[in-house]
Design a protein around this motif. Structure first.
Motif, PDB file in Angstrom:
ATOM      1  N   GLY A  26     -25.797 -15.854 -21.970  1.00  0.00           N
ATOM      2  CA  GLY A  26     -25.528 -15.608 -23.433  1.00  0.00           C
ATOM      3  C   GLY A  26     -23.615 -14.688 -22.901  1.00  0.00           C
ATOM      4  O   GLY A  26     -24.220 -14.161 -22.056  1.00  0.00           O
ATOM      5  N   ASN A  27     -23.472 -14.390 -24.397  1.00  0.00           N
ATOM      6  CA  ASN A  27     -22.903 -13.500 -24.069  1.00  0.00           C
ATOM      7  C   ASN A  27     -22.842 -12.115 -23.637  1.00  0.00           C
ATOM      8  O   ASN A  27     -21.929 -11.726 -22.847  1.00  0.00           O
ATOM      9  N   MET A  28     -24.530 -11.374 -23.952  1.00  0.00           N
ATOM     10  CA  MET A  28     -24.268 -10.720 -23.781  1.00  0.00           C
ATOM     11  C   MET A  28     -24.723 -10.114 -22.410  1.00  0.00           C
ATOM     12  O   MET A  28     -23.999  -9.880 -21.761  1.00  0.00           O
ATOM     13  N   ASP A  50     -30.680 -19.343 -16.569  1.00  0.00           N
ATOM     14  CA  ASP A  50     -30.270 -20.091 -17.730  1.00  0.00           C
ATOM     15  C   ASP A  50     -31.262 -21.223 -18.158  1.00  0.00           C
ATOM     16  O   ASP A  50     -30.573 -21.953 -16.506  1.00  0.00           O
ATOM     17  N   VAL A  52     -29.438 -24.214 -19.285  1.00  0.00           N
ATOM     18  CA  VAL A  52     -28.197 -25.092 -19.283  1.00  0.00           C
ATOM     19  C   VAL A  52     -27.311 -24.489 -18.433  1.00  0.00           C
ATOM     20  O   VAL A  52     -26.693 -23.848 -18.499  1.00  0.00           O
ATOM     21  N   ASN A  71     -35.923 -19.104 -13.849  1.00  0.00           N
ATOM     22  CA  ASN A  71     -35.949 -17.393 -13.654  1.00  0.00           C
ATOM     23  C   ASN A  71     -36.478 -16.824 -12.956  1.00  0.00           C
ATOM     24  O   ASN A  71     -36.946 -15.788 -12.314  1.00  0.00           O
ATOM     25  N   VAL A  85     -32.084 -12.526 -23.377  1.00  0.00           N
ATOM     26  CA  VAL A  85     -32.680 -13.719 -24.545  1.00  0.00           C
ATOM     27  C   VAL A  85     -32.715 -13.459 -26.054  1.00  0.00           C
ATOM     28  O   VAL A  85     -33.132 -11.772 -25.943  1.00  0.00           O
ATOM     29  N   ILE A 111     -32.546  -6.014 -23.682  1.00  0.00           N
ATOM     30  CA  ILE A 111     -31.471  -5.698 -24.437  1.00  0.00           C
ATOM     31  C   ILE A 111     -31.351  -6.773 -25.970  1.00  0.00           C
ATOM     32  O   ILE A 111     -30.924  -6.306 -26.743  1.00  0.00           O
ATOM     33  N   ALA A 112     -32.779  -7.003 -26.164  1.00  0.00           N
ATOM     34  CA  ALA A 112     -33.654  -8.071 -27.115  1.00  0.00           C
ATOM     35  C   ALA A 112     -33.413  -6.972 -28.433  1.00  0.00           C
ATOM     36  O   ALA A 112     -34.288  -6.375 -28.748  1.00  0.00           O
ATOM     37  N   ALA A 113     -33.369  -7.582 -29.885  1.00  0.00           N
ATOM     38  CA  ALA A 113     -32.778  -6.907 -30.971  1.00  0.00           C
ATOM     39  C   ALA A 113     -34.370  -6.246 -31.463  1.00  0.00           C
ATOM     40  O   ALA A 113     -34.788  -7.639 -31.679  1.00  0.00           O
ATOM     41  N   THR A 137     -22.231  -5.655 -31.155  1.00  0.00           N
ATOM     42  CA  THR A 137     -21.227  -6.549 -30.757  1.00  0.00           C
ATOM     43  C   THR A 137     -20.123  -6.350 -30.137  1.00  0.00           C
ATOM     44  O   THR A 137     -19.603  -6.966 -29.096  1.00  0.00           O
TER      45      THR A 137
HETATM   46  N1  NAP Z   1     -24.524 -10.138 -29.444  1.00  0.00           N
HETATM   47  C1  NAP Z   1     -24.424  -9.238 -29.749  1.00  0.00           C
HETATM   48  O1  NAP Z   1     -23.829  -8.428 -30.198  1.00  0.00           O
HETATM   49  C2  NAP Z   1     -25.799  -8.398 -29.214  1.00  0.00           C
HETATM   50  C3  NAP Z   1     -26.019  -7.304 -29.898  1.00  0.00           C
HETATM   51  C4  NAP Z   1     -27.084  -6.353 -30.076  1.00  0.00           C
HETATM   52  C5  NAP Z   1     -27.927  -6.725 -29.211  1.00  0.00           C
HETATM   53  N2  NAP Z   1     -28.480  -8.006 -28.497  1.00  0.00           N
HETATM   54  C6  NAP Z   1     -29.466  -8.930 -27.958  1.00  0.00           C
HETATM   55  O2  NAP Z   1     -28.834 -10.066 -27.021  1.00  0.00           O
HETATM   56  C7  NAP Z   1     -29.916 -10.540 -26.562  1.00  0.00           C
HETATM   57  C8  NAP Z   1     -29.040 -11.550 -26.349  1.00  0.00           C
HETATM   58  O3  NAP Z   1     -27.567 -12.100 -27.523  1.00  0.00           O
HETATM   59  P1  NAP Z   1     -26.593 -12.718 -27.144  1.00  0.00           P
HETATM   60  O4  NAP Z   1     -26.085 -13.086 -28.066  1.00  0.00           O
HETATM   61  O5  NAP Z   1     -26.412 -13.208 -25.202  1.00  0.00           O
HETATM   62  O6  NAP Z   1     -27.239 -14.468 -27.236  1.00  0.00           O
HETATM   63  P2  NAP Z   1     -26.674 -15.473 -26.578  1.00  0.00           P
HETATM   64  O7  NAP Z   1     -25.448 -15.996 -26.510  1.00  0.00           O
HETATM   65  O8  NAP Z   1     -27.747 -17.357 -27.474  1.00  0.00           O
HETATM   66  O9  NAP Z   1     -27.485 -16.071 -25.137  1.00  0.00           O
HETATM   67  C9  NAP Z   1     -29.186 -16.360 -24.880  1.00  0.00           C
HETATM   68  C10 NAP Z   1     -28.882 -16.865 -23.090  1.00  0.00           C
HETATM   69  O10 NAP Z   1     -30.375 -17.348 -23.266  1.00  0.00           O
HETATM   70  C11 NAP Z   1     -30.772 -18.187 -22.940  1.00  0.00           C
HETATM   71  N3  NAP Z   1     -32.276 -18.810 -23.064  1.00  0.00           N
HETATM   72  C12 NAP Z   1     -32.851 -19.533 -23.915  1.00  0.00           C
HETATM   73  N4  NAP Z   1     -34.306 -19.574 -23.644  1.00  0.00           N
HETATM   74  C13 NAP Z   1     -34.302 -19.416 -22.210  1.00  0.00           C
HETATM   75  C14 NAP Z   1     -35.230 -19.163 -21.198  1.00  0.00           C
HETATM   76  N5  NAP Z   1     -36.066 -19.280 -21.458  1.00  0.00           N
HETATM   77  N6  NAP Z   1     -35.097 -18.593 -19.997  1.00  0.00           N
HETATM   78  C15 NAP Z   1     -33.911 -17.823 -20.182  1.00  0.00           C
HETATM   79  N7  NAP Z   1     -32.420 -18.661 -20.517  1.00  0.00           N
HETATM   80  C16 NAP Z   1     -33.241 -18.439 -21.284  1.00  0.00           C
HETATM   81  C17 NAP Z   1     -30.573 -19.485 -24.454  1.00  0.00           C
HETATM   82  O11 NAP Z   1     -29.903 -21.057 -23.784  1.00  0.00           O
HETATM   83  P3  NAP Z   1     -29.232 -21.997 -25.066  1.00  0.00           P
HETATM   84  O12 NAP Z   1     -28.330 -21.480 -25.723  1.00  0.00           O
HETATM   85  O13 NAP Z   1     -29.628 -22.906 -24.638  1.00  0.00           O
HETATM   86  O14 NAP Z   1     -30.628 -21.288 -26.094  1.00  0.00           O
HETATM   87  C18 NAP Z   1     -28.621 -18.194 -24.607  1.00  0.00           C
HETATM   88  O15 NAP Z   1     -27.613 -18.794 -22.856  1.00  0.00           O
HETATM   89  C19 NAP Z   1     -30.104 -11.102 -27.910  1.00  0.00           C
HETATM   90  O16 NAP Z   1     -32.078 -10.362 -27.877  1.00  0.00           O
HETATM   91  C20 NAP Z   1     -30.418 -10.422 -28.521  1.00  0.00           C
HETATM   92  O17 NAP Z   1     -31.336  -9.671 -29.541  1.00  0.00           O
HETATM   93  C21 NAP Z   1     -27.141  -9.399 -29.102  1.00  0.00           C
END
Ligand code: NAP
Length: 287
Positions: A26-28, A50, A52, A71, A85, A111-113, A137
Protein backbone atom coordinates in the motif's frame (compact mmCIF):
# COMPACT_ATOMS: atom_id res chain seq x y z
CA UNK A 1 16.24 12.83 17.47
CA UNK A 2 18.66 10.03 16.73
CA UNK A 3 20.96 10.73 13.85
CA UNK A 4 20.41 8.18 11.06
CA UNK A 5 23.36 6.23 9.77
CA UNK A 6 23.92 4.75 6.35
CA UNK A 7 24.81 1.31 7.65
CA UNK A 8 22.49 -0.94 5.68
CA UNK A 9 24.29 -4.23 6.24
CA UNK A 10 23.16 -7.07 8.51
CA UNK A 11 26.65 -7.38 9.95
CA UNK A 12 29.54 -4.97 9.65
CA UNK A 13 31.90 -8.00 9.65
CA UNK A 14 30.22 -9.65 6.66
CA UNK A 15 29.07 -6.39 5.00
CA UNK A 16 26.04 -8.26 3.66
CA UNK A 17 23.19 -6.03 2.51
CA UNK A 18 20.04 -6.85 4.49
CA UNK A 19 17.15 -8.44 2.61
CA UNK A 20 14.00 -6.49 3.41
CA UNK A 21 10.55 -7.97 2.77
CA UNK A 22 7.43 -5.79 2.84
CA UNK A 23 4.09 -7.41 3.60
CA UNK A 24 1.44 -5.15 2.07
CA UNK A 25 2.07 -3.01 -1.03
CA UNK A 26 0.00 0.00 0.00
CA UNK A 27 0.83 3.68 0.37
CA UNK A 28 3.29 3.38 3.24
CA UNK A 29 5.17 0.39 1.84
CA UNK A 30 5.56 2.12 -1.54
CA UNK A 31 6.74 5.28 0.15
CA UNK A 32 9.33 3.41 2.24
CA UNK A 33 10.57 1.42 -0.77
CA UNK A 34 10.68 4.59 -2.89
CA UNK A 35 12.72 6.34 -0.18
CA UNK A 36 15.14 3.43 0.18
CA UNK A 37 15.66 3.13 -3.59
CA UNK A 38 16.26 6.88 -3.83
CA UNK A 39 18.97 6.50 -1.17
CA UNK A 40 20.64 3.83 -3.31
CA UNK A 41 19.35 0.70 -1.56
CA UNK A 42 19.69 -2.18 -4.06
CA UNK A 43 16.33 -3.21 -5.53
CA UNK A 44 17.46 -6.87 -5.52
CA UNK A 45 17.47 -6.76 -1.71
CA UNK A 46 13.83 -5.63 -1.56
CA UNK A 47 10.77 -7.87 -1.85
CA UNK A 48 7.08 -7.19 -1.42
CA UNK A 49 3.91 -9.24 -1.15
CA UNK A 50 0.27 -8.26 -1.50
CA UNK A 51 -2.84 -10.21 -2.55
CA UNK A 52 -3.64 -7.64 -5.25
CA UNK A 53 -1.59 -7.83 -8.49
CA UNK A 54 -2.30 -4.17 -9.35
CA UNK A 55 -0.67 -3.08 -6.06
CA UNK A 56 2.37 -5.21 -6.86
CA UNK A 57 2.61 -3.65 -10.33
CA UNK A 58 2.81 -0.22 -8.66
CA UNK A 59 5.72 -1.56 -6.56
CA UNK A 60 7.45 -3.03 -9.60
CA UNK A 61 7.21 0.39 -11.27
CA UNK A 62 9.48 1.77 -8.51
CA UNK A 63 12.36 -0.51 -9.56
CA UNK A 64 13.33 -4.16 -9.90
CA UNK A 65 11.83 -5.18 -6.55
CA UNK A 66 10.85 -8.87 -6.20
CA UNK A 67 7.08 -9.19 -5.88
CA UNK A 68 4.78 -12.06 -4.95
CA UNK A 69 1.21 -12.70 -3.90
CA UNK A 70 2.59 -15.08 -1.24
CA UNK A 71 3.65 -13.56 2.10
CA UNK A 72 5.50 -16.78 2.99
CA UNK A 73 7.59 -16.59 -0.21
CA UNK A 74 8.86 -13.05 0.37
CA UNK A 75 9.84 -13.61 4.01
CA UNK A 76 11.74 -16.82 3.23
CA UNK A 77 15.06 -14.98 2.69
CA UNK A 78 14.32 -11.81 4.66
CA UNK A 79 16.52 -10.37 7.43
CA UNK A 80 13.87 -7.74 8.09
CA UNK A 81 10.10 -8.00 7.54
CA UNK A 82 8.15 -4.75 7.37
CA UNK A 83 4.51 -5.25 8.37
CA UNK A 84 2.74 -2.64 6.26
CA UNK A 85 -0.85 -3.91 6.41
CA UNK A 86 -3.84 -2.44 8.23
CA UNK A 87 -3.98 -3.32 11.95
CA UNK A 88 -7.27 -5.20 11.50
CA UNK A 89 -5.68 -7.82 9.20
CA UNK A 90 -2.38 -8.24 11.11
CA UNK A 91 -3.46 -11.33 13.08
CA UNK A 92 -4.53 -13.13 9.87
CA UNK A 93 -1.26 -12.12 8.19
CA UNK A 94 1.09 -13.21 11.00
CA UNK A 95 -0.52 -16.40 12.32
CA UNK A 96 0.11 -18.50 9.17
CA UNK A 97 3.73 -17.24 9.07
CA UNK A 98 4.48 -18.15 12.69
CA UNK A 99 6.52 -21.29 11.95
CA UNK A 100 8.85 -19.52 9.49
CA UNK A 101 9.19 -16.51 11.79
CA UNK A 102 10.09 -18.66 14.81
CA UNK A 103 12.59 -20.67 12.76
CA UNK A 104 14.31 -17.71 11.06
CA UNK A 105 13.73 -14.89 13.57
CA UNK A 106 13.93 -11.97 11.14
CA UNK A 107 13.48 -8.50 12.63
CA UNK A 108 9.77 -7.60 12.44
CA UNK A 109 9.10 -3.90 11.94
CA UNK A 110 5.43 -3.02 12.39
CA UNK A 111 4.15 0.32 11.15
CA UNK A 112 0.54 -0.56 12.02
CA UNK A 113 -1.09 2.13 14.14
CA UNK A 114 -2.16 1.08 17.62
CA UNK A 115 -1.05 -2.59 17.61
CA UNK A 116 0.90 -3.37 20.79
CA UNK A 117 4.06 -5.51 20.80
CA UNK A 118 2.35 -8.08 23.06
CA UNK A 119 -0.29 -8.73 20.38
CA UNK A 120 2.31 -8.86 17.59
CA UNK A 121 4.49 -11.20 19.67
CA UNK A 122 1.53 -13.49 20.36
CA UNK A 123 0.76 -13.82 16.64
CA UNK A 124 4.38 -13.93 15.35
CA UNK A 125 5.81 -16.18 18.04
CA UNK A 126 7.88 -15.87 21.18
CA UNK A 127 11.45 -14.56 20.82
CA UNK A 128 10.90 -12.95 17.39
CA UNK A 129 12.52 -9.47 17.61
CA UNK A 130 10.02 -6.64 17.07
CA UNK A 131 10.33 -2.91 16.44
CA UNK A 132 7.02 -1.06 16.63
CA UNK A 133 6.80 2.26 14.78
CA UNK A 134 4.35 5.12 14.68
CA UNK A 135 4.91 7.03 11.43
CA UNK A 136 2.70 9.87 10.17
CA UNK A 137 1.12 10.75 6.83
CA UNK A 138 3.82 13.21 5.63
CA UNK A 139 5.99 10.06 5.35
CA UNK A 140 4.21 9.69 1.99
CA UNK A 141 6.16 12.82 0.89
CA UNK A 142 9.28 11.62 2.73
CA UNK A 143 8.95 14.38 5.36
CA UNK A 144 7.43 12.16 8.04
CA UNK A 145 8.14 11.91 11.76
CA UNK A 146 8.29 8.40 13.25
CA UNK A 147 8.50 7.21 16.83
CA UNK A 148 10.13 3.79 17.29
CA UNK A 149 10.18 1.29 20.15
CA UNK A 150 12.24 -1.93 20.27
CA UNK A 151 11.49 -5.01 22.40
CA UNK A 152 14.39 -6.48 24.39
CA UNK A 153 14.95 -9.19 21.74
CA UNK A 154 16.14 -6.56 19.21
CA UNK A 155 19.92 -6.22 18.83
CA UNK A 156 21.69 -2.86 18.51
CA UNK A 157 22.47 -3.74 14.90
CA UNK A 158 18.81 -4.49 14.15
CA UNK A 159 17.80 -1.22 15.82
CA UNK A 160 20.17 0.60 13.50
CA UNK A 161 18.64 -1.12 10.48
CA UNK A 162 15.08 -0.22 11.53
CA UNK A 163 16.25 3.36 11.94
CA UNK A 164 17.79 3.44 8.47
CA UNK A 165 14.56 2.11 6.91
CA UNK A 166 12.24 4.59 8.64
CA UNK A 167 14.73 7.42 8.02
CA UNK A 168 14.02 6.90 4.31
CA UNK A 169 10.70 8.72 4.85
CA UNK A 170 11.65 11.38 7.41
CA UNK A 171 13.07 11.80 10.91
CA UNK A 172 13.02 9.10 13.60
CA UNK A 173 12.85 9.31 17.39
CA UNK A 174 13.37 6.27 19.66
CA UNK A 175 11.29 5.91 22.82
CA UNK A 176 12.39 3.81 25.81
CA UNK A 177 8.92 2.64 26.88
CA UNK A 178 6.19 1.33 24.58
CA UNK A 179 3.61 3.49 26.40
CA UNK A 180 5.39 6.57 25.03
CA UNK A 181 4.09 5.61 21.58
CA UNK A 182 0.65 6.82 22.77
CA UNK A 183 2.23 10.25 23.24
CA UNK A 184 3.96 9.98 19.83
CA UNK A 185 0.55 9.16 18.34
CA UNK A 186 -0.96 12.22 20.05
CA UNK A 187 1.83 14.59 18.95
CA UNK A 188 3.03 13.53 15.50
CA UNK A 189 0.78 10.61 14.47
CA UNK A 190 -2.39 12.68 14.60
CA UNK A 191 -0.49 16.00 14.50
CA UNK A 192 -0.78 16.79 10.78
CA UNK A 193 -4.58 17.00 11.19
CA UNK A 194 -4.23 19.61 13.97
CA UNK A 195 -2.23 21.84 11.65
CA UNK A 196 -4.77 21.26 8.86
CA UNK A 197 -7.53 22.29 11.29
CA UNK A 198 -5.70 25.49 12.21
CA UNK A 199 -5.02 26.18 8.54
CA UNK A 200 -8.70 25.61 7.70
CA UNK A 201 -9.69 28.11 10.40
CA UNK A 202 -7.09 30.66 9.24
CA UNK A 203 -8.20 30.32 5.62
CA UNK A 204 -11.84 30.89 6.62
CA UNK A 205 -10.90 33.85 8.85
CA UNK A 206 -8.86 35.38 6.01
CA UNK A 207 -11.92 35.17 3.79
CA UNK A 208 -14.06 36.78 6.50
CA UNK A 209 -11.56 39.64 6.48
CA UNK A 210 -12.04 40.12 2.73
CA UNK A 211 -9.48 37.90 0.97
CA UNK A 212 -10.45 35.57 -1.87
CA UNK A 213 -10.53 31.85 -0.94
CA UNK A 214 -7.50 31.25 -3.17
CA UNK A 215 -5.42 34.10 -1.74
CA UNK A 216 -6.28 33.16 1.83
CA UNK A 217 -5.34 29.49 1.21
CA UNK A 218 -2.05 30.39 -0.51
CA UNK A 219 -1.03 32.80 2.23
CA UNK A 220 -1.97 30.35 5.01
CA UNK A 221 -0.17 27.37 3.47
CA UNK A 222 3.05 29.25 2.69
CA UNK A 223 3.01 30.76 6.19
CA UNK A 224 2.71 27.27 7.73
CA UNK A 225 5.65 26.07 5.61
CA UNK A 226 7.72 29.15 6.46
CA UNK A 227 7.01 28.86 10.20
CA UNK A 228 7.87 25.12 10.21
CA UNK A 229 11.13 25.77 8.36
CA UNK A 230 12.07 28.60 10.72
CA UNK A 231 11.37 26.34 13.73
CA UNK A 232 13.47 23.53 12.23
CA UNK A 233 16.36 25.67 11.02
CA UNK A 234 16.65 28.16 13.88
CA UNK A 235 18.96 27.66 16.84
CA UNK A 236 16.37 29.11 19.27
CA UNK A 237 13.15 27.45 20.46
CA UNK A 238 9.65 28.21 19.14
CA UNK A 239 8.73 30.35 22.19
CA UNK A 240 11.68 32.65 21.40
CA UNK A 241 10.79 32.74 17.69
CA UNK A 242 7.24 33.77 18.65
CA UNK A 243 8.54 36.55 20.92
CA UNK A 244 10.78 37.83 18.13
CA UNK A 245 7.84 38.29 15.73
CA UNK A 246 5.58 39.82 18.39
CA UNK A 247 6.25 43.57 18.58
CA UNK A 248 4.82 45.36 21.64
CA UNK A 249 1.33 46.68 20.87
CA UNK A 250 1.54 45.28 17.35
CA UNK A 251 -0.84 43.17 15.32
CA UNK A 252 0.70 39.83 16.32
CA UNK A 253 0.43 40.69 20.01
CA UNK A 254 -3.27 41.46 19.55
CA UNK A 255 -3.85 38.01 18.03
CA UNK A 256 -1.68 36.15 20.57
CA UNK A 257 -3.49 37.83 23.48
CA UNK A 258 -6.80 36.75 21.97
CA UNK A 259 -5.55 33.11 21.72
CA UNK A 260 -4.29 33.24 25.33
CA UNK A 261 -7.53 34.74 26.62
CA UNK A 262 -9.26 31.68 25.14
CA UNK A 263 -6.71 29.40 26.87
CA UNK A 264 -5.19 27.85 23.75
CA UNK A 265 -2.68 25.80 25.83
CA UNK A 266 -5.49 24.13 27.77
CA UNK A 267 -7.38 23.37 24.55
CA UNK A 268 -4.25 21.75 23.07
CA UNK A 269 -3.50 19.80 26.31
CA UNK A 270 -7.02 18.37 26.33
CA UNK A 271 -6.93 17.48 22.63
CA UNK A 272 -3.62 15.60 22.91
CA UNK A 273 -4.79 13.82 26.08
CA UNK A 274 -7.91 12.69 24.17
CA UNK A 275 -5.72 11.36 21.32
CA UNK A 276 -3.44 9.51 23.77
CA UNK A 277 -6.44 8.00 25.62
CA UNK A 278 -7.92 6.86 22.31
CA UNK A 279 -4.58 5.33 21.30
CA UNK A 280 -4.55 3.24 24.51
CA UNK A 281 -8.17 2.17 23.99
CA UNK A 282 -7.50 1.20 20.35
CA UNK A 283 -4.58 -1.04 21.38
CA UNK A 284 -7.00 -2.93 23.68
CA UNK A 285 -9.63 -3.19 20.93
CA UNK A 286 -7.05 -4.54 18.45
CA UNK A 287 -5.43 -7.02 20.90
N1 NAP B 1 -0.80 6.05 5.53
C1 NAP B 1 -0.31 6.67 6.61
O1 NAP B 1 -0.11 7.86 6.62
C2 NAP B 1 0.03 5.90 7.86
C3 NAP B 1 0.53 6.58 8.97
C4 NAP B 1 0.85 5.85 10.13
C5 NAP B 1 0.71 4.46 10.14
N2 NAP B 1 0.21 3.84 9.04
C6 NAP B 1 0.05 2.38 9.11
O2 NAP B 1 0.69 1.78 8.01
C7 NAP B 1 0.00 0.58 7.64
C8 NAP B 1 -0.23 0.62 6.14
O3 NAP B 1 -0.99 1.79 5.84
P1 NAP B 1 -1.24 2.21 4.33
O4 NAP B 1 -1.78 3.60 4.37
O5 NAP B 1 -0.05 1.90 3.50
O6 NAP B 1 -2.43 1.19 3.99
P2 NAP B 1 -2.87 0.60 2.58
O7 NAP B 1 -2.53 1.57 1.50
O8 NAP B 1 -4.26 0.12 2.73
O9 NAP B 1 -1.87 -0.66 2.43
C9 NAP B 1 -2.07 -1.92 3.01
C10 NAP B 1 -1.83 -2.96 1.93
O10 NAP B 1 -1.85 -4.27 2.52
C11 NAP B 1 -2.55 -5.12 1.66
N3 NAP B 1 -3.04 -6.33 2.32
C12 NAP B 1 -4.26 -6.59 2.87
N4 NAP B 1 -4.29 -7.84 3.35
C13 NAP B 1 -3.09 -8.39 3.12
C14 NAP B 1 -2.50 -9.67 3.38
N5 NAP B 1 -3.20 -10.63 3.99
N6 NAP B 1 -1.23 -9.89 3.01
C15 NAP B 1 -0.51 -8.93 2.40
N7 NAP B 1 -1.00 -7.70 2.12
C16 NAP B 1 -2.27 -7.43 2.48
C17 NAP B 1 -3.69 -4.24 1.18
O11 NAP B 1 -4.34 -4.81 0.08
P3 NAP B 1 -5.93 -4.41 -0.13
O12 NAP B 1 -5.93 -3.00 -0.60
O13 NAP B 1 -6.39 -5.39 -1.14
O14 NAP B 1 -6.60 -4.59 1.21
C18 NAP B 1 -2.93 -2.95 0.85
O15 NAP B 1 -2.34 -2.99 -0.42
C19 NAP B 1 -1.31 0.57 8.44
O16 NAP B 1 -1.21 -0.40 9.47
C20 NAP B 1 -1.42 1.95 9.03
O17 NAP B 1 -1.97 1.89 10.34
C21 NAP B 1 -0.12 4.51 7.90
Amino acid sequence: MTKPTNNLSTSSAESKIANIAFIGAGNMARSLMGGLLKQGYPAENLACSDPVEASLEAVAALGAVTTSTSNADVIEHADIVILAVKPQVMKDVLTPLQNILIAKKPLLVSIAAGLACDSLQGWAGKDVPIVRCMPNTPALLQVGATGLYATNKVSAEQQKMAEVILSAVGIVVWVAEEAELDAVTAVSGSGPAYFFLLMEAMQAAGQQLGLSAEASAQLTQQTALGAARMALESDVDVAELRKRVTSPNGTTQAAIESFQANDLSRIVDQALQAASDRSQALAKELA
